[in-house]
Design a protein around this motif. Sequence first.
Motif, mmCIF file in Angstrom:
data_model
loop_
_atom_site.group_PDB
_atom_site.id
_atom_site.type_symbol
_atom_site.label_atom_id
_atom_site.label_comp_id
_atom_site.label_asym_id
_atom_site.label_seq_id
_atom_site.Cartn_x
_atom_site.Cartn_y
_atom_site.Cartn_z
ATOM 1 N N LYS A 28 30.081 48.657 53.907
ATOM 2 C CA LYS A 28 30.077 50.080 53.546
ATOM 3 C C LYS A 28 30.182 50.207 52.020
ATOM 4 C CE LYS A 28 35.099 50.489 54.134
ATOM 5 N NZ LYS A 28 36.181 51.210 54.847
ATOM 6 N N PRO A 29 29.877 51.345 51.472
ATOM 7 C CA PRO A 29 29.930 51.511 50.016
ATOM 8 C C PRO A 29 31.340 51.287 49.475
ATOM 9 C CG PRO A 29 28.650 53.279 50.999
ATOM 10 C CD PRO A 29 29.288 52.526 52.132
ATOM 11 N N VAL A 30 31.418 50.535 48.386
ATOM 12 C CA VAL A 30 32.704 50.238 47.750
ATOM 13 C C VAL A 30 32.435 49.762 46.339
ATOM 14 C CG1 VAL A 30 32.820 47.827 48.465
ATOM 15 C CG2 VAL A 30 34.936 49.106 48.105
ATOM 16 N N ARG A 31 33.431 49.812 45.520
ATOM 17 C CA ARG A 31 33.338 49.336 44.140
ATOM 18 C C ARG A 31 34.541 48.437 43.875
ATOM 19 N NH1 ARG A 31 30.834 51.473 39.469
ATOM 20 N NH2 ARG A 31 31.859 50.936 37.492
ATOM 21 N N ILE A 32 34.306 47.282 43.276
ATOM 22 C CA ILE A 32 35.390 46.343 42.956
ATOM 23 C C ILE A 32 35.389 46.069 41.454
ATOM 24 C CG2 ILE A 32 35.250 45.278 45.237
ATOM 25 C CD1 ILE A 32 33.912 42.855 43.897
ATOM 26 N N ASP A 33 36.544 45.620 40.954
ATOM 27 C CA ASP A 33 36.656 45.313 39.528
ATOM 28 C C ASP A 33 37.169 43.908 39.249
ATOM 29 O OD1 ASP A 33 39.422 45.482 40.049
ATOM 30 O OD2 ASP A 33 39.474 47.587 39.443
ATOM 31 N N GLU A 34 37.368 43.118 40.313
ATOM 32 C CA GLU A 34 37.885 41.756 40.103
ATOM 33 C C GLU A 34 37.591 40.907 41.338
ATOM 34 O OE1 GLU A 34 42.172 39.442 39.319
ATOM 35 O OE2 GLU A 34 42.100 41.604 39.757
ATOM 36 N N VAL A 35 37.272 39.647 41.096
ATOM 37 C CA VAL A 35 37.156 38.660 42.163
ATOM 38 C C VAL A 35 38.132 37.524 41.851
ATOM 39 C CG1 VAL A 35 35.679 36.931 43.254
ATOM 40 C CG2 VAL A 35 34.765 39.190 42.726
ATOM 41 N N ARG A 36 38.936 37.157 42.836
ATOM 42 C CA ARG A 36 39.884 36.051 42.674
ATOM 43 C C ARG A 36 39.448 34.903 43.581
ATOM 44 N NH1 ARG A 36 45.768 39.247 42.652
ATOM 45 N NH2 ARG A 36 45.190 40.743 40.989
ATOM 46 N N ILE A 37 39.267 33.760 42.950
ATOM 47 C CA ILE A 37 38.823 32.562 43.668
ATOM 48 C C ILE A 37 39.996 31.608 43.777
ATOM 49 C CG2 ILE A 37 37.171 30.670 43.696
ATOM 50 C CD1 ILE A 37 35.436 32.389 41.805
ATOM 51 N N THR A 38 40.270 31.168 44.984
ATOM 52 C CA THR A 38 41.409 30.284 45.230
ATOM 53 C C THR A 38 40.925 28.962 45.803
ATOM 54 O OG1 THR A 38 42.804 32.207 45.700
ATOM 55 C CG2 THR A 38 43.645 30.056 46.372
ATOM 56 N N ALA A 39 41.479 27.873 45.277
ATOM 57 C CA ALA A 39 41.207 26.533 45.798
ATOM 58 C C ALA A 39 42.358 26.113 46.701
ATOM 59 C CB ALA A 39 41.043 25.537 44.649
ATOM 60 N N PHE A 40 42.031 25.565 47.879
ATOM 61 C CA PHE A 40 43.021 25.109 48.849
ATOM 62 C C PHE A 40 42.763 23.643 49.170
ATOM 63 C CE2 PHE A 40 42.241 29.603 49.654
ATOM 64 C CZ PHE A 40 43.520 30.143 49.733
ATOM 65 N N ASP A 41 43.817 22.954 49.633
ATOM 66 C CA ASP A 41 43.625 21.606 50.143
ATOM 67 C C ASP A 41 43.285 21.680 51.629
ATOM 68 O OD1 ASP A 41 45.978 22.118 51.491
ATOM 69 O OD2 ASP A 41 47.198 20.714 50.329
ATOM 70 N N MET A 54 35.205 41.719 36.831
ATOM 71 C CA MET A 54 33.802 42.146 36.886
ATOM 72 C C MET A 54 33.749 43.485 37.600
ATOM 73 S SD MET A 54 32.243 39.888 40.003
ATOM 74 C CE MET A 54 32.573 38.360 39.159
ATOM 75 N N THR A 55 32.614 44.118 37.490
ATOM 76 C CA THR A 55 32.395 45.373 38.208
ATOM 77 C C THR A 55 31.161 45.215 39.078
ATOM 78 O OG1 THR A 55 33.365 46.692 36.416
ATOM 79 C CG2 THR A 55 31.977 47.836 38.012
ATOM 80 N N MET A 56 31.345 45.358 40.370
ATOM 81 C CA MET A 56 30.241 45.294 41.325
ATOM 82 C C MET A 56 30.356 46.488 42.263
ATOM 83 S SD MET A 56 28.163 42.799 40.772
ATOM 84 C CE MET A 56 27.308 42.943 42.332
ATOM 85 N N THR A 57 29.199 47.035 42.627
ATOM 86 C CA THR A 57 29.176 48.231 43.471
ATOM 87 C C THR A 57 28.252 48.013 44.664
ATOM 88 O OG1 THR A 57 29.533 49.618 41.521
ATOM 89 C CG2 THR A 57 28.784 50.723 43.519
ATOM 90 N N TRP A 58 28.736 48.358 45.830
ATOM 91 C CA TRP A 58 27.908 48.357 47.042
ATOM 92 C C TRP A 58 27.619 49.820 47.410
ATOM 93 C CZ3 TRP A 58 30.879 44.321 45.837
ATOM 94 C CH2 TRP A 58 30.421 43.029 46.154
ATOM 95 N N ARG A 59 26.341 50.121 47.565
ATOM 96 C CA ARG A 59 25.923 51.501 47.833
ATOM 97 C C ARG A 59 25.177 51.575 49.164
ATOM 98 N NH1 ARG A 59 26.520 54.221 42.980
ATOM 99 N NH2 ARG A 59 26.547 52.915 41.092
#
Length: 268
Positions: A103-116, A129-134
């Motif tokens: 669904k439409p949304v706007r984000i301003d950050e992506v967090r990448i996590t490394a796991f064992d 970052m700024t990404m928008t889904w329309r």
Amino acid sequence: MSFLKSALAMFLLLAASAVACTAAAQATGKAVFRVTGQDPAPESSLASGERFFLRIDYDSDIPVRFQAAAWRQEVLQEDAFINPAPPYPAGSGEALLWIGFAKPVRIDEVRITAFDLEWQELSTLSVPMTMTWREPTTVAPHSPAEWVGPLQKHHRQVFDTALDPLPQKSDPLFDIFLLISIISLPCYVAVQLRMLLRYQGTWRWYAAAPLLPIMPLGLYSLIGLGMQSSYWIIFLTRYFPVALAYLGIVWLVKWFRAKTDSSAFSSQ
């Protein structure tokens, strides 16, 4: 009794070494990674249902999983769909991650996590970052970059290998040690009980020595079981062959001393 005391000291040393080696194997490794590609570029718009791809270069001394999470104004966007996180092999390599929204949304950050392998967090990287889904009717369909296809194929190969219960043939030597570990458990219990019931005095104390590490090993195994760690049973399976070998040494020393004393008595 000097030889028996030396055997007892050797047994305690071997037991301590087994615990130390297993603890070292369970130690958390290190993973260093960075984002080397984004598709589409930040500040872009995607249609609902499309995916935003990230390419990761990593260097890890253990197998590592990567997972991305979308944030907006410090709030995790839990309705995102993200990539599965199979374990990429240790060493240097590339990984593919993606995020999408239905669904439409706007984000301003992506967090990448490394796991064992046990989903213990190794490190986290924040990518503002700024990404928008329309709505799909307001955005033209996006064609993925050239690097997305090969990395998707590699990701599927990693995923299929992780789901394969037998990705490669096991080492015959490992199978032998595993069989010895399984057999040694009932043998140890039977021999331990018999020696405790039949031996008297100092010999009983020597025979009871393998019981000393059982309590801490059992507690540590329960902790590992509670953490859903695959290492929880390794402590005990590695310990029982050593304990059984020690009881065998005690039996041999006692038998040899009894035979020596009997020969000395007969010669008088």
